[in-house]
Design an enzyme around this catalytic site. Structure first.
Site, mmCIF file in Angstrom:
data_model
loop_
_atom_site.group_PDB
_atom_site.id
_atom_site.type_symbol
_atom_site.label_atom_id
_atom_site.label_comp_id
_atom_site.label_asym_id
_atom_site.label_seq_id
_atom_site.Cartn_x
_atom_site.Cartn_y
_atom_site.Cartn_z
ATOM 1 C CB CYS A 22 -0.925 -0.011 1.212
ATOM 2 S SG CYS A 22 -1.862 -1.546 1.337
ATOM 3 C CG HIS A 55 -3.003 2.872 2.743
ATOM 4 N ND1 HIS A 55 -3.688 2.612 1.574
ATOM 5 C CD2 HIS A 55 -3.017 1.708 3.450
ATOM 6 C CE1 HIS A 55 -4.081 1.350 1.579
ATOM 7 N NE2 HIS A 55 -3.692 0.778 2.704
ATOM 8 C CG ASN A 58 -6.635 -1.299 1.993
ATOM 9 O OD1 ASN A 58 -6.003 -0.847 1.057
ATOM 10 N ND2 ASN A 58 -6.063 -1.818 3.067
HETATM 11 O O1 UT7 Z 1 -3.587 -1.865 3.683
HETATM 12 C C1 UT7 Z 1 -2.610 -2.613 4.307
HETATM 13 C C2 UT7 Z 1 -2.606 -2.351 5.695
HETATM 14 N N1 UT7 Z 1 -3.713 -3.035 6.348
HETATM 15 C C3 UT7 Z 1 -4.256 -2.505 7.395
HETATM 16 O O2 UT7 Z 1 -3.908 -1.415 7.768
HETATM 17 C C4 UT7 Z 1 -5.254 -3.300 8.193
HETATM 18 C C5 UT7 Z 1 -4.969 -3.113 9.654
HETATM 19 N N2 UT7 Z 1 -5.863 -3.885 10.521
HETATM 20 C C6 UT7 Z 1 -7.153 -3.558 10.656
HETATM 21 O O3 UT7 Z 1 -7.661 -2.629 10.059
HETATM 22 C C7 UT7 Z 1 -7.979 -4.352 11.648
HETATM 23 O O4 UT7 Z 1 -7.113 -5.174 12.395
HETATM 24 C C8 UT7 Z 1 -9.066 -5.239 10.983
HETATM 25 C C9 UT7 Z 1 -10.172 -4.348 10.434
HETATM 26 C C10 UT7 Z 1 -8.442 -6.066 9.869
HETATM 27 C C11 UT7 Z 1 -9.691 -6.168 12.014
HETATM 28 O O5 UT7 Z 1 -10.231 -5.420 13.104
HETATM 29 P P1 UT7 Z 1 -9.944 -5.886 14.591
HETATM 30 O O6 UT7 Z 1 -10.706 -4.982 15.490
HETATM 31 O O7 UT7 Z 1 -8.447 -5.946 14.756
HETATM 32 O O8 UT7 Z 1 -10.613 -7.320 14.643
HETATM 33 P P2 UT7 Z 1 -9.948 -8.742 14.968
HETATM 34 O O9 UT7 Z 1 -9.126 -9.201 13.817
HETATM 35 O O10 UT7 Z 1 -9.280 -8.660 16.315
HETATM 36 O O11 UT7 Z 1 -11.257 -9.643 15.080
HETATM 37 C C12 UT7 Z 1 -12.236 -9.384 16.085
HETATM 38 C C13 UT7 Z 1 -13.397 -10.338 15.893
HETATM 39 C C14 UT7 Z 1 -12.985 -11.811 15.765
HETATM 40 O O12 UT7 Z 1 -13.953 -12.581 16.428
HETATM 41 P P3 UT7 Z 1 -13.674 -13.154 17.927
HETATM 42 O O13 UT7 Z 1 -12.437 -13.988 17.768
HETATM 43 O O14 UT7 Z 1 -13.469 -11.935 18.768
HETATM 44 O O15 UT7 Z 1 -14.919 -13.905 18.225
HETATM 45 C C15 UT7 Z 1 -13.063 -12.074 14.276
HETATM 46 O O16 UT7 Z 1 -13.320 -13.431 13.982
HETATM 47 O O17 UT7 Z 1 -14.099 -10.020 14.688
HETATM 48 C C16 UT7 Z 1 -14.258 -11.225 13.905
HETATM 49 N N3 UT7 Z 1 -14.287 -10.842 12.495
HETATM 50 C C17 UT7 Z 1 -15.419 -10.517 11.860
HETATM 51 N N4 UT7 Z 1 -16.705 -10.467 12.241
HETATM 52 C C18 UT7 Z 1 -17.633 -10.063 11.340
HETATM 53 C C19 UT7 Z 1 -13.237 -10.719 11.638
HETATM 54 N N5 UT7 Z 1 -13.682 -10.327 10.432
HETATM 55 C C20 UT7 Z 1 -15.031 -10.191 10.528
HETATM 56 C C21 UT7 Z 1 -16.034 -9.787 9.640
HETATM 57 N N6 UT7 Z 1 -17.315 -9.744 10.076
HETATM 58 N N7 UT7 Z 1 -15.782 -9.444 8.350
#
Ligand code: UT7
Length: 310
Positions: free
Chosen positions: A113, A237, A267
């Site tokens: 990115c 970004h 993104n």
């Molecule tokens: O462009 C390149 C750079 N990339 C980035 O900058 C991305 C950086 N990271 C992020 O933006 C965030 O970490 C995410 C948006 C990818 C994820 O958000 P998060 O608050 O860190 O969520 P998480 O990965 O800790 O997941 C929390 C929960 C999990 O469930 P449990 O284990 O707490 O029950 C996931 O399974 O959310 C669940 N989950 C979802 N639920 C509904 C993960 N994806 C989804 C989804 N819909 N699409």
């Protein structure tokens, strides 16, 4: 120090729009989860289009708006993580479609990115050594070609699109910072023809981004001898609205000075900054003399920022 000025921009999006509700029919997710965790409400996915179609359309528009002749270009650089082929490069495909002359380097860079910001600095280096005054820098992605539509933790985040800029050297304030930290496990995208896959340790990339973004901004300002008040717009970004609000908070800058459009596009990796710049330019948000900070972060892990005057 010779600065770099963007003289024109262009963008291109595929025709198929997918809302968060559309995504919730593919995987177990919801508009509420996606929009509150990321700020994304919709994205565009390629149907018939290839990545080169998007790149050439955005680049062609930027070139047309610049009013310059293709013979005045010294390079065509495409930043992408989703090239249609490993080779030929997207740069050569854009060259063919736009009928660019043969005596200029056309090539791709793979910097996740952060690619567009790296592209600006590479263009500047080439411009300093060439008698031709302009370069074309493109960020273009067809991430839907590699998304795993069974993996809700990644497929809801990304979108397709392209943005492009024609740049030239200028006596304006300029600063650039580029960096990378060999950490391939944090975020990887499969190459063309391989099974669909994006792997991302979301929380690890999130932690990296909230630290890298304000650090880049401070380094750029130090280099240029400017302060936060001298900057009209921060153009980060577009990965996640929470990353941007955290960076704004850490810098003590009102979040309204950070341009955001991930709501509409998701993104789009290397395309996100040039798409934002084109949107801002078309909306009249950028006036000549405005100083802007473009900051990217992503796979590699990589980071990079450029301070430019519009
Ligand atoms: O462009 C390149 C750079 N990339 C980035 O900058 C991305 C950086 N990271 C992020 O933006 C965030 O970490 C995410 C948006 C990818 C994820 O958000 P998060 O608050 O860190 O969520 P998480 O990965 O800790 O997941 C929390 C929960 C999990 O469930 P449990 O284990 O707490 O029950 C996931 O399974 O959310 C669940 N989950 C979802 N639920 C509904 C993960 N994806 C989804 C989804 N819909 N699409």
């Amino acid at each position: 120090m010779k600065g770099l000025r963007i003289i024109s921009t262009g963008r291109a999006l595929p025709s198929k729009c997918m809302t968060n509700d559309d995504m919730s029919r593919l995987v177990d997710t919801s508009d509420e989860w996606i929009s509150t965790r990321t700020g994304i409400r919709q994205r565009y996915f390629c149907e018939a289009e290839g990545n080169a179609d998007l790149a050439a359309a955005a680049a062609g528009l930027a070139l047309k708006r610049s009013g310059i002749a293709p013979g005045q270009l010294c390079a065509c650089i495409v930043a992408t993580v989703t090239p249609d082929y490993a080779t030929p490069s997207m740069g050569c495909m854009v060259q063919r479609r736009l009928g660019l002359p043969e005596d200029l380097p056309c090539f791709d860079i793979s910097v996740g990115c952060t690619g567009f910001v790296y592209g600006l600095q590479i263009a500047r280096g080439l411009l300093l050594q060439d008698r031709r005054p302009y370069a074309l820098v493109v960020g273009s992605e067809a991430l839907s070609h590699v998304l795993d539509f069974a993996d809700r933790s990644t497929c809801v985040l990304f979108g397709d699109g392209a943005g492009a800029a024609v740049v030239t050297l200028d006596e304006t304030p300029y600063a650039c910072v580029l960096g990378s930290r060999g950490d391939p496990a944090a975020l990887s995208v499969a190459g063309p023809g391989l099974p669909r896959a994006i792997h991302m340790d979301g929380p690890a990339v999130f932690r990296f981004a909230v630290e890298a973004l304000p650090r880049c901004a401070r380094t750029l300002l130090d280099q240029a001898g400017l302060t936060l008040e001298d900057i009209r717009w921060f153009v980060p970004h577009q990965a996640n609205a929470r990353i941007i609000s955290s960076a704004a908070r850490r810098l003590g800058v009102p979040p309204e000075r950070f341009y955001q459009n991930m709501e509409r596009y998701g993104n789009t990796s290397a395309a996100s900054i040039p798409i934002a710049l084109d949107e801002m330019s078309q909306q009249g948000l950028l006036q000549r003399g405005d100083r802007i900070l473009c900051i990217g972060f992503g796979a590699g892990l990589t980071w990079g920022g450029a301070l430019l005057e519009w």
